[in-house]
Design a protein around this motif. Structure first.
Motif, PDB file in Angstrom:
ATOM      1  N   ASP A   1      -1.450  27.818  49.576  1.00 52.88           N
ATOM      2  CA  ASP A   1      -2.567  26.948  49.952  1.00 52.88           C
ATOM      3  C   ASP A   1      -3.793  27.752  50.400  1.00 52.88           C
ATOM      4  N   GLY A   2      -3.684  29.100  50.382  1.00 54.35           N
ATOM      5  CA  GLY A   2      -4.810  29.952  50.753  1.00 54.35           C
ATOM      6  C   GLY A   2      -4.812  30.389  52.198  1.00 54.35           C
ATOM      7  N   SER A   3      -3.789  30.003  52.939  1.00 52.11           N
ATOM      8  CA  SER A   3      -3.715  30.416  54.337  1.00 52.11           C
ATOM      9  C   SER A   3      -2.792  31.630  54.461  1.00 52.11           C
ATOM     10  N   TRP A   4      -2.847  32.243  55.617  1.00 50.93           N
ATOM     11  CA  TRP A   4      -1.980  33.375  55.945  1.00 50.93           C
ATOM     12  C   TRP A   4      -1.128  32.980  57.141  1.00 50.93           C
TER      13      TRP A   4
ATOM     14  N   PRO B   1       1.278  35.489  53.021  1.00 51.12           N
ATOM     15  CA  PRO B   1       0.365  34.609  52.290  1.00 51.12           C
ATOM     16  C   PRO B   1       1.028  33.302  51.887  1.00 51.12           C
ATOM     17  N   ASP B   2       0.225  32.258  51.764  1.00 54.48           N
ATOM     18  CA  ASP B   2       0.708  30.950  51.323  1.00 54.48           C
ATOM     19  C   ASP B   2      -0.148  30.498  50.137  1.00 54.48           C
TER      20      ASP B   2
ATOM     21  N   SER C   1       0.030  34.932  59.287  1.00 50.42           N
ATOM     22  CA  SER C   1      -0.361  35.761  60.425  1.00 50.42           C
ATOM     23  C   SER C   1      -1.675  36.470  60.113  1.00 50.42           C
ATOM     24  N   VAL C   2      -2.616  36.361  61.040  1.00 48.55           N
ATOM     25  CA  VAL C   2      -3.872  37.121  60.970  1.00 48.55           C
ATOM     26  C   VAL C   2      -4.070  37.714  62.354  1.00 48.55           C
TER      27      VAL C   2
ATOM     28  N   ALA D   1      -4.525  35.212  49.334  1.00 51.54           N
ATOM     29  CA  ALA D   1      -3.320  34.488  49.769  1.00 51.54           C
ATOM     30  C   ALA D   1      -2.808  33.565  48.666  1.00 51.54           C
ATOM     31  N   ARG D   2      -3.704  32.801  48.052  1.00 50.79           N
ATOM     32  CA  ARG D   2      -3.298  31.868  46.988  1.00 50.79           C
ATOM     33  C   ARG D   2      -2.595  32.575  45.834  1.00 50.79           C
TER      34      ARG D   2
ATOM     35  N   HIS E   1      -3.844  40.613  57.561  1.00 51.99           N
ATOM     36  CA  HIS E   1      -3.355  39.320  57.070  1.00 51.99           C
ATOM     37  C   HIS E   1      -1.974  39.532  56.470  1.00 51.99           C
TER      38      HIS E   1
ATOM     39  N   GLN F   1      -8.664  33.876  51.348  1.00 49.71           N
ATOM     40  CA  GLN F   1      -7.955  32.706  50.830  1.00 49.71           C
ATOM     41  C   GLN F   1      -7.495  32.945  49.390  1.00 49.71           C
TER      42      GLN F   1
END
Length: 190
Positions: free
Chosen positions: A159-162, A156-157, A164-165, A133-134, A153, A130
């Protein structure tokens, strides 16, 4: 040096540190230079000792990346990435533009970060992924040193999400999205 880690009682406040404070503690000898830790959102997180398979995979991946990376990229091994004033991480390997000095590298500069893990898999796949990504790290690989499966991964976004994983089996060829000339199968590393 033997470091004792503690866990604060739930609900009690904790003292948050900055990168600058940690650097001063190292300079003053309060924290030994060879201590293995990361600063995660102001908290010191001790890192586990690395086992034989961890070192074998890291060394073999560094050879592959060194041989196949473009000249304009630098391969860093266990370098500190200062992501903000309260967070630095030390990926096992990362690729970023050669023109940037190591201390100036930010998450968005990193094309590929690689974590090789065993006991730290939940941490590397959770909070640490996370954080990467952040801060805009382009791609993260988390390699299970026991099975050699790799969680890739991408996208990245903040917000801490990816976006694609994907779990990639050790027999499957892997290439970073931004560096298709680099190809590796984890099963072949020795």
């Amino acid at each position: 040096m033997n470091v004792v880690a503690t866990r604060a009682a739930d609900g009690l406040p904790r003292r948050s540190f900055t990168v600058a404070e940690i650097r001063r503690m190292v300079e003053a000898g309060i924290i030994a230079e060879d201590e293995n830790f990361e600063l995660i959102e102001g908290e010191l997180v001790p890192m586990s000792p690395k086992g034989n398979q961890h070192e074998v995979i890291k060394a073999a991946l560094s050879e592959v990346l060194t041989k196949n990376k473009p000249h304009n990229l630098r391969l860093a091994i266990e370098t500190s990435l200062y992501l903000n004033e309260r967070t630095f991480v030390e990926p096992d390997l990362c690729l970023y533009p050669r023109r940037i000095l190591p201390e100036d590298v930010k998450g968005r500069d990193v094309l590929l970060a690689i974590e090789v893990a065993a006991s730290s898999m939940p941490y590397d796949l959770g909070l640490k992924a996370q954080i990467y990504a952040r801060h805009g790290v382009g791609e993260l690989w988390v390699v299970d040193s026991t099975t050699r499966a790799t969680w890739v991964h991408r996208r990245p976004d903040v917000d801490g999400s990816w976006g694609s994983v994907e779990k990639v089996e050790p027999e499957t060829q892997l290439s970073p999205a931004a560096l298709r000339d680099i190809a590796v199968r984890m099963v072949d590393l020795d």
